[in-house]
Design an enzyme around this catalytic site. Structure first.
Site, PDB file in Angstrom:
ATOM      1  N   ARG A  30       2.041  -2.744  -8.081  1.00 45.31           N
ATOM      2  CA  ARG A  30       0.940  -2.285  -8.930  1.00 45.31           C
ATOM      3  C   ARG A  30      -0.357  -3.018  -8.573  1.00 45.31           C
ATOM      4  NH1 ARG A  30       3.060   1.401 -11.862  1.00 45.31           N
ATOM      5  NH2 ARG A  30       5.154   1.164 -12.674  1.00 45.31           N
ATOM      6  N   ASP A  31      -1.453  -2.263  -8.558  1.00 46.02           N
ATOM      7  CA  ASP A  31      -2.775  -2.832  -8.316  1.00 46.02           C
ATOM      8  C   ASP A  31      -3.178  -3.665  -9.535  1.00 46.02           C
ATOM      9  OD1 ASP A  31      -5.805  -2.968  -8.215  1.00 46.02           O
ATOM     10  OD2 ASP A  31      -5.423  -1.826  -6.383  1.00 46.02           O
ATOM     11  N   ILE A  32      -3.786  -4.824  -9.303  1.00 45.19           N
ATOM     12  CA  ILE A  32      -4.175  -5.688 -10.432  1.00 45.19           C
ATOM     13  C   ILE A  32      -5.457  -5.210 -11.113  1.00 45.19           C
ATOM     14  CG2 ILE A  32      -2.961  -7.720  -9.553  1.00 45.19           C
ATOM     15  CD1 ILE A  32      -5.754  -8.804  -8.706  1.00 45.19           C
ATOM     16  N   HIS A 101      -3.231  -0.574   3.590  1.00 45.61           N
ATOM     17  CA  HIS A 101      -2.540  -0.241   2.351  1.00 45.61           C
ATOM     18  C   HIS A 101      -2.985   1.129   1.868  1.00 45.61           C
ATOM     19  CE1 HIS A 101      -6.227  -2.414   1.286  1.00 45.61           C
ATOM     20  NE2 HIS A 101      -6.240  -1.767   0.124  1.00 45.61           N
TER      21      HIS A 101
END
Length: 116
Positions: A30-32, A101
């Site tokens: 998950r992206d922060i 990414h």
């Protein structure tokens, strides 16, 4: 692995991340700073600076990154309503971490562009 690369350090387990999918060659987490209800980053475990470098050096691995993105979208329930996969390449392309990414985004209508 590049010791000063954030994503290499996540792959190595040196920096914690919320992992949602993993294969022998890829890691998805998950992206922060999510830009949508679902915002997952998919990286190859091997270090390549950007998508162009990856595609040139290892097209099969590039395909594995895309397959992992599709698996993430399916697992997150995004396939029926739709989702977006984005690769940013280089400084002018908006890339902030120079380890290739894919961003998998969904969970709401995204419109023609993703905004902050």
């Amino acid at each position: 692995m590049t010791s000063d690369c954030l994503f290499c350090r996540i792959v190595a387990g040196e920096i914690p991340a919320t992992v949602v999918h993993e294969t022998d060659a890829t890691l998805a987490f998950r992206d922060i700073a999510p830009k949508a209800p679902v915002h997952v980053l998919v990286v190859p475990k091997a270090h390549y600076a950007d998508v162009a470098e990856l595609a040139k050096a290892d097209p099969a691995l590039a395909g594995q990154v895309l397959a992992a993105g599709a698996a993430v979208a399916d697992a997150e329930g995004l396939t029926q309503d739709g989702f977006r996969v984005i690769f940013n390449a280089g400084e002018h392309g908006g890339q902030e971490v120079f380890h290739v990414h894919a961003h998998v985004l969904g969970g709401r209508p995204l419109g023609p562009m993703v905004s902050s």
